[in-house]
Design a protein around this motif. Sequence first.
Motif, short mmCIF file in Angstrom:
data_model
loop_
_atom_site.label_atom_id
_atom_site.label_comp_id
_atom_site.label_asym_id
_atom_site.label_seq_id
_atom_site.Cartn_x
_atom_site.Cartn_y
_atom_site.Cartn_z
N ALA A 171 0.84 -1.21 0.00
CA ALA A 171 0.00 0.00 0.00
C ALA A 171 0.87 1.26 0.00
O ALA A 171 0.59 2.23 -0.72
CB ALA A 171 -0.93 -0.01 1.21
N ILE A 172 1.95 1.23 0.77
CA ILE A 172 2.85 2.40 0.80
C ILE A 172 3.41 2.66 -0.61
O ILE A 172 3.58 3.82 -1.03
CB ILE A 172 3.98 2.19 1.83
CG1 ILE A 172 3.41 2.26 3.24
CG2 ILE A 172 5.09 3.23 1.65
CD1 ILE A 172 4.42 2.05 4.36
N ILE A 196 1.03 7.06 3.88
CA ILE A 196 2.34 6.55 4.29
C ILE A 196 2.50 6.70 5.81
O ILE A 196 2.96 5.78 6.50
CB ILE A 196 3.50 7.29 3.57
CG1 ILE A 196 3.42 7.06 2.06
CG2 ILE A 196 4.85 6.82 4.10
CD1 ILE A 196 4.40 7.91 1.25
N ALA A 197 2.09 7.86 6.32
CA ALA A 197 2.25 8.10 7.76
C ALA A 197 1.43 7.08 8.58
O ALA A 197 1.93 6.50 9.56
CB ALA A 197 1.82 9.53 8.10
N TYR A 221 -6.99 2.36 7.50
CA TYR A 221 -7.22 3.74 7.04
C TYR A 221 -6.11 4.13 6.03
O TYR A 221 -6.38 4.67 4.95
CB TYR A 221 -7.21 4.67 8.26
CG TYR A 221 -7.07 6.14 7.98
CD1 TYR A 221 -8.07 6.83 7.30
CD2 TYR A 221 -5.95 6.85 8.42
CE1 TYR A 221 -7.93 8.20 7.04
CE2 TYR A 221 -5.82 8.21 8.18
CZ TYR A 221 -6.81 8.88 7.48
OH TYR A 221 -6.67 10.22 7.23
N GLY A 222 -4.86 3.80 6.37
CA GLY A 222 -3.75 4.08 5.45
C GLY A 222 -3.91 3.34 4.13
O GLY A 222 -3.66 3.89 3.06
N ILE A 279 7.89 11.67 1.72
CA ILE A 279 7.96 10.28 2.21
C ILE A 279 8.74 10.26 3.53
O ILE A 279 8.33 9.64 4.51
CB ILE A 279 8.65 9.36 1.17
CG1 ILE A 279 7.86 9.31 -0.13
CG2 ILE A 279 8.83 7.95 1.74
CD1 ILE A 279 8.66 8.81 -1.33
N ALA A 280 9.88 10.96 3.54
CA ALA A 280 10.71 10.99 4.75
C ALA A 280 9.94 11.62 5.91
O ALA A 280 9.95 11.12 7.03
CB ALA A 280 12.00 11.76 4.47
N ARG A 281 9.22 12.72 5.60
CA ARG A 281 8.44 13.38 6.67
C ARG A 281 7.38 12.42 7.22
O ARG A 281 7.19 12.31 8.42
CB ARG A 281 7.79 14.64 6.08
CG ARG A 281 7.05 15.48 7.09
CD ARG A 281 6.74 16.84 6.54
NE ARG A 281 5.79 16.79 5.42
CZ ARG A 281 5.55 17.79 4.57
NH1 ARG A 281 6.21 18.93 4.69
NH2 ARG A 281 4.67 17.68 3.60
#
Length: 353
Positions: A171-172, A196-197, A221-222, A279-281
Motif C-alpha cells: 500500500a505504501i 504513508i504516515a 485507514y492508510g 515520504i521521509a516526513r
Amino acid sequence: MHNFVYDALPSRVVFGYGALGQIRDELARLGCERGLILSTPRQRQEVQALSQPLGERLVGVYEGAVMHVPAEVANAARLQADACKADCYIALGGGSTIGLAKAIAMSTGRPIVAVPTTYSGSEMTPIWGITEDGIKRTGRDPRVLPRCVIYDPSLTLTMPAKLSGPSGINAIAHCVEALYSENANPITSLIAEEGIAALGRSLPIIVQDPTHREARADALYGAYLAGAALGAVGMALHHKLCHTLGGSYALPHAPLHTVILPHVAHYNRHAAPDAMKRIARALDADDAPTALYNLAVTVGAKTSLKDIGMRREALGEAAEIACRNPYHNPRPVTAEGVLQLLQDAYDGRRPGI
Ligand code: NAD
C-alpha cells in the motif's frame, strides 16, 4: 501552486469497527436484493460473519478466488452468479478476491460491494486484471470500481504478521508513486502522504501484536488512502517493474513490492526531491529510500529478490522487459539503470545515500 486536474472517483466508504453490520443497508441503498459473496476457503469464518447481517439478501458463496484472476475462475464465478440470479457481488478478501469481482462486473455491469481484508487497495480503483494463456491483461474501466467499500478493521485482526507487513508496504508503494506520478496533484499528494504516515506508524505495532485494534484501524485507514491514490493517478517504474517480475517469474505480489520499493525510491531520489521529502516526513526519517528499507526490516519482511524466488540469471531479461515500452517515471528508465536496481534488490542491499 500549479494548475491541476483531479478526477475524484465516486465510491462510498463505510469505515470502522462494526461496519460489517451495515452490509444489508448498503445493499438496500444500491437497490440490490441478491448478493453473491466471493471469497477464498481460508476465510470461511469471515464469510460466516458477513452472512449473518445479510440474511435473505445472500443468495450464494463462491470461494474459489485465486491470485491473478485466471479467466477460467472468472468464468466459473460468473456462471454461479447467473445461476443464483445475483444482482451484486460482495468481494470479501484481498486484491485477488476483489479482482475476481471486477472480472465478473466488467461483463455484467452489476455493482460490487467490497469488504477488504488486506491492504492491497484494489477496492478503491477501477483497475482490473485477467490472466489468460499465461498472460495478464490489465486495464481501467469505471464499471469495475466498487460502488461501496466496507472497511471493518476487525476483519484484519486475523491477518498474520507475515502477511500484514508486506501487504502494508504494498500500500505504501501506491502512495510513493502517487507522489511523483505524472498526474500528481495537491489532493492526491495529501492523501498519499497521510497514507504513508498511517501505515508507517501502525505496521511496526501490528507485527508485534496483530490483534492491536487501534493499529489495525490506522493501517486499514492508510490502505484506504493508498488505494484512493492508486485509483486517481498513474503509477511509474515501481509498479511497472513489479508487474513484469510478478507476471514473468511468478513472484509473490506483496513481498515483491516490499523488496523493490526502497530501490525504486533510491533510483528516483534526485529526480523527485519533493516526493522524497514528503515520504521521509511521513516516516519521521531523514532519508526516504533508507526509511522504506528500514520499515521492511522492522516488520520482518524479506528484503532481497533472491529470498522470494527470483533467479539471478533472469535479472538481465527482466530489466530488458521492463524497458520495452516507454512510460512515465521521474528519472528516465534505462536498461543499465534498471539492471543495477535489480542487482541491488537481488542482494537485498541497503540503498546508499
Ligand atoms: P490476496 O488477495 O491474494 O490474498 C493472499 C492470501 O491471504 C489469500 O490466501 C487470502 O485468503 C488470505 N487473506 C486475505 N485476507 C486475510 C486476512 N485478513 N487474514 C488471513 N488471511 C487473509 O493478496 P493481496 O495482496 O491482497 O492481493 C494481491 C492481488 O491483488 C494481486 O494479484 C494484485 O495484482 C492485485 N491488486 C490489484 C489492484 C488493483 O487496483 N486492481 C491493487 C492492488 C493489488
